[in-house]
Design a protein around this motif. Structure first.
Motif, PDB file in Angstrom:
ATOM      1  N   TRP A   1       2.739  -3.364   0.246  1.00  0.00           N
ATOM      2  CA  TRP A   1       1.940  -4.367   0.951  1.00  0.00           C
ATOM      3  C   TRP A   1       1.163  -3.730   2.097  1.00  0.00           C
ATOM      4  O   TRP A   1       0.026  -4.121   2.375  1.00  0.00           O
ATOM      5  N   ILE A   2       1.765  -2.768   2.765  1.00  0.00           N
ATOM      6  CA  ILE A   2       1.043  -2.045   3.816  1.00  0.00           C
ATOM      7  C   ILE A   2      -0.187  -1.357   3.228  1.00  0.00           C
ATOM      8  O   ILE A   2      -1.276  -1.362   3.823  1.00  0.00           O
ATOM      9  N   ARG A   3      -0.040  -0.798   2.044  1.00  0.00           N
ATOM     10  CA  ARG A   3      -1.182  -0.159   1.375  1.00  0.00           C
ATOM     11  C   ARG A   3      -2.235  -1.187   0.984  1.00  0.00           C
ATOM     12  O   ARG A   3      -3.440  -0.896   1.013  1.00  0.00           O
ATOM     13  N   LEU A   4      -1.791  -2.385   0.626  1.00  0.00           N
ATOM     14  CA  LEU A   4      -2.742  -3.468   0.376  1.00  0.00           C
ATOM     15  C   LEU A   4      -3.509  -3.778   1.661  1.00  0.00           C
ATOM     16  O   LEU A   4      -4.731  -3.969   1.639  1.00  0.00           O
TER      17      LEU A   4
ATOM     18  N   ALA B   1       5.898 -16.967 -10.048  1.00  0.00           N
ATOM     19  CA  ALA B   1       5.164 -15.876  -9.412  1.00  0.00           C
ATOM     20  C   ALA B   1       4.350 -14.995 -10.368  1.00  0.00           C
ATOM     21  O   ALA B   1       3.253 -14.568  -9.999  1.00  0.00           O
ATOM     22  N   PRO B   2       4.857 -14.657 -11.563  1.00  0.00           N
ATOM     23  CA  PRO B   2       4.061 -13.754 -12.412  1.00  0.00           C
ATOM     24  C   PRO B   2       2.628 -14.238 -12.640  1.00  0.00           C
ATOM     25  O   PRO B   2       1.693 -13.436 -12.628  1.00  0.00           O
ATOM     26  N   LYS B   3       2.428 -15.532 -12.816  1.00  0.00           N
ATOM     27  CA  LYS B   3       1.077 -16.061 -13.051  1.00  0.00           C
ATOM     28  C   LYS B   3       0.169 -15.825 -11.847  1.00  0.00           C
ATOM     29  O   LYS B   3      -0.993 -15.432 -12.005  1.00  0.00           O
ATOM     30  N   ILE B   4       0.684 -16.027 -10.649  1.00  0.00           N
ATOM     31  CA  ILE B   4      -0.160 -15.865  -9.466  1.00  0.00           C
ATOM     32  C   ILE B   4      -0.529 -14.392  -9.270  1.00  0.00           C
ATOM     33  O   ILE B   4      -1.641 -14.060  -8.857  1.00  0.00           O
ATOM     34  N   HIS B   5       0.398 -13.488  -9.599  1.00  0.00           N
ATOM     35  CA  HIS B   5       0.094 -12.057  -9.495  1.00  0.00           C
ATOM     36  C   HIS B   5      -0.931 -11.631 -10.552  1.00  0.00           C
ATOM     37  O   HIS B   5      -1.848 -10.854 -10.269  1.00  0.00           O
ATOM     38  N   LYS B   6      -0.779 -12.144 -11.758  1.00  0.00           N
ATOM     39  CA  LYS B   6      -1.727 -11.823 -12.826  1.00  0.00           C
ATOM     40  C   LYS B   6      -3.128 -12.335 -12.488  1.00  0.00           C
ATOM     41  O   LYS B   6      -4.125 -11.669 -12.781  1.00  0.00           O
ATOM     42  N   ASP B   7      -3.189 -13.514 -11.876  1.00  0.00           N
ATOM     43  CA  ASP B   7      -4.488 -14.059 -11.468  1.00  0.00           C
ATOM     44  C   ASP B   7      -5.169 -13.131 -10.469  1.00  0.00           C
ATOM     45  O   ASP B   7      -6.378 -12.883 -10.551  1.00  0.00           O
ATOM     46  N   ARG B   8      -4.408 -12.632  -9.498  1.00  0.00           N
ATOM     47  CA  ARG B   8      -4.993 -11.745  -8.493  1.00  0.00           C
ATOM     48  C   ARG B   8      -5.471 -10.446  -9.123  1.00  0.00           C
ATOM     49  O   ARG B   8      -6.549  -9.941  -8.784  1.00  0.00           O
ATOM     50  N   LEU B   9      -4.695  -9.911 -10.020  1.00  0.00           N
ATOM     51  CA  LEU B   9      -5.091  -8.662 -10.680  1.00  0.00           C
ATOM     52  C   LEU B   9      -6.350  -8.857 -11.511  1.00  0.00           C
ATOM     53  O   LEU B   9      -7.178  -7.946 -11.621  1.00  0.00           O
TER      54      LEU B   9
ATOM     55  N   TRP C   1     -15.008  -4.709  -2.945  1.00  0.00           N
ATOM     56  CA  TRP C   1     -14.848  -3.858  -1.773  1.00  0.00           C
ATOM     57  C   TRP C   1     -13.396  -3.439  -1.549  1.00  0.00           C
ATOM     58  O   TRP C   1     -13.121  -2.528  -0.771  1.00  0.00           O
ATOM     59  N   ILE C   2     -12.457  -4.099  -2.245  1.00  0.00           N
ATOM     60  CA  ILE C   2     -11.040  -3.749  -2.121  1.00  0.00           C
ATOM     61  C   ILE C   2     -10.693  -2.718  -3.196  1.00  0.00           C
ATOM     62  O   ILE C   2     -10.872  -2.974  -4.389  1.00  0.00           O
ATOM     63  N   GLU C   3     -10.211  -1.568  -2.782  1.00  0.00           N
ATOM     64  CA  GLU C   3      -9.830  -0.532  -3.740  1.00  0.00           C
ATOM     65  C   GLU C   3      -8.687  -1.035  -4.614  1.00  0.00           C
ATOM     66  O   GLU C   3      -7.695  -1.569  -4.125  1.00  0.00           O
ATOM     67  N   THR C   4      -8.826  -0.844  -5.924  1.00  0.00           N
ATOM     68  CA  THR C   4      -7.832  -1.388  -6.853  1.00  0.00           C
ATOM     69  C   THR C   4      -6.463  -0.738  -6.703  1.00  0.00           C
ATOM     70  O   THR C   4      -5.450  -1.335  -7.075  1.00  0.00           O
ATOM     71  N   ASP C   5      -6.419   0.480  -6.159  1.00  0.00           N
ATOM     72  CA  ASP C   5      -5.113   1.106  -5.918  1.00  0.00           C
ATOM     73  C   ASP C   5      -4.282   0.279  -4.951  1.00  0.00           C
ATOM     74  O   ASP C   5      -3.047   0.343  -4.968  1.00  0.00           O
ATOM     75  N   GLY C   6      -4.945  -0.484  -4.117  1.00  0.00           N
ATOM     76  CA  GLY C   6      -4.233  -1.313  -3.153  1.00  0.00           C
ATOM     77  C   GLY C   6      -3.559  -2.528  -3.763  1.00  0.00           C
ATOM     78  O   GLY C   6      -2.800  -3.225  -3.081  1.00  0.00           O
ATOM     79  N   LEU C   7      -3.814  -2.785  -5.050  1.00  0.00           N
ATOM     80  CA  LEU C   7      -3.245  -3.958  -5.710  1.00  0.00           C
ATOM     81  C   LEU C   7      -1.914  -3.668  -6.396  1.00  0.00           C
ATOM     82  O   LEU C   7      -1.412  -4.499  -7.155  1.00  0.00           O
TER      83      LEU C   7
END
Length: 232
Positions: free
Chosen positions: A99-102, A152-160, A169-175
Motif C-alpha cells: 500500500w505504501i508503494r501504491l 472484496a475480490p470483485k472490487i479489486h478486480k474492478d480497480r485492476l 498517470w498511476i504506474e501499474t506496478d503500484g497496483l
C-alpha cells in the motif's frame, strides 16, 4: 415467531443470507462508483489512498486481537497468517508495504503517508470502532466481521481493470496490492466462513451474525462518506 423461537437456517441458507449482505458493500458507494468510472481527480485518488492506509495498518492489530481472544490453537495457527500477509515475513514485504508503494505511485511520499496527517476524523472514528469491536467481542464474532472479504475480490478486480484505463498517470506496478489480495481474500473467506457457519447455529445467533456483518459494512461505507466529504 421471532428470532428467539424461529428455526435455524440450514447451513446453505445461512451462508446465502450472509452473502446477500453484499448489497451494502462499499463497492456500491457513489465515491467508489466514481472512482471506477474515471471521475475522480488526482487529489481525490490521493486522498482515498492516504485515508485507506489507516485501515490497512489497523488490520494486523484487529487480527492480533482475534488471536488474543481465541483459545483454540488450530484457529490461531491459521489466523496468524493474516498478520504476516499484511506485516510481511520471509521475503514477502506484505500488504502494508504494497500500500505504501501504491501511495508512492499516486504521488504520496512514504513519510507523508505514514504520518497519517491526511486521515479524516470520520475515517479514524470508523476504523477505531472496528478495532475496538474486535478487541472486546467474542473471537467468533470478530471472525464473522471479517466476512466482508467475501465481496472484496470483485472490487479489486474492478480497480485492476479500470485504473489503467482512467488513471494512466498511476504506474501499474503500484497496483500490486490489488493483485495480491484477490487470492488471499478468497483463502481468508474459506476459513472465516467455516468458523461462522460452525459457531452461529441457532436462529438468534445467525441473526446476530448478520448484524455483525452489517456493522462491518457500515464501517467501510462510513469511511467513504468521510473521504468523499474531505475531498469533494
Amino acid at each position: 415467531m421471532n428470532e428467539q423461537t424461529a428455526a435455524a437456517w440450514s447451513r446453505a441458507e445461512f451462508e446465502a443470507q450472509l452473502r446477500a449482505q453484499g448489497a451494502g458493500y462499499h463497492i456500491h458507494h457513489p465515491f467508489n462508483i466514481a472512482m471506477n468510472s474515471g471521475k475522480l481527480t488526482n487529489e481525490q485518488i490521493r486522498g482515498w489512498v492516504a485515508n485507506r492506509f489507516y485501515y490497512q495498518i489497523t488490520i494486523p492489530q484487529k487480527d492480533g486481537a482475534i488471536i488474543a481472544n481465541c483459545p483454540d490453537r488450530a484457529t490461531r495457527r491459521k489466523w496468524v497468517q493474516r498478520i504476516l500477509d499484511h506485516d510481511g515475513a520471509d521475503g514477502n514485504a506484505g500488504g502494508i508495504e504494497a500500500w505504501i508503494r501504491l501511495g508512492e505511485a499516486v504521488g504520496i511520499e512514504r513519510d507523508e503517508l505514514c504520518s497519517l496527517r491526511q486521515v479524516a476524523p470520520g475515517v479514524r472514528f470508523a476504523v477505531d470502532a472496528y478495532l475496538n469491536f474486535a478487541r472486546r467481542a467474542p473471537w467468533q464474532e470478530a471472525v464473522c466481521s471479517s466476512l466482508t472479504e467475501m465481496f472484496a475480490p470483485k472490487i479489486h478486480k474492478d480497480r485492476l481493470a479500470n485504473w489503467p484505463l482512467h488513471y494512466a498517470w498511476i504506474e501499474t506496478d503500484g497496483l500490486q496490492y490489488f493483485r495480491s489480495r484477490i487470492s488471499l481474500a478468497e483463502r481468508d473467506v474459506e476459513h472465516g466462513l467455516q468458523v461462522t457457519l460452525d459457531h452461529f447455529t441457532t436462529r438468534a445467533l445467525q441473526e446476530r451474525a448478520l448484524e455483525i456483518l452489517r456493522f462491518k459494512l457500515d464501517v467501510l461505507w462510513s469511511m467513504l462518506d468521510a473521504i468523499e466529504k474531505a475531498y469533494p
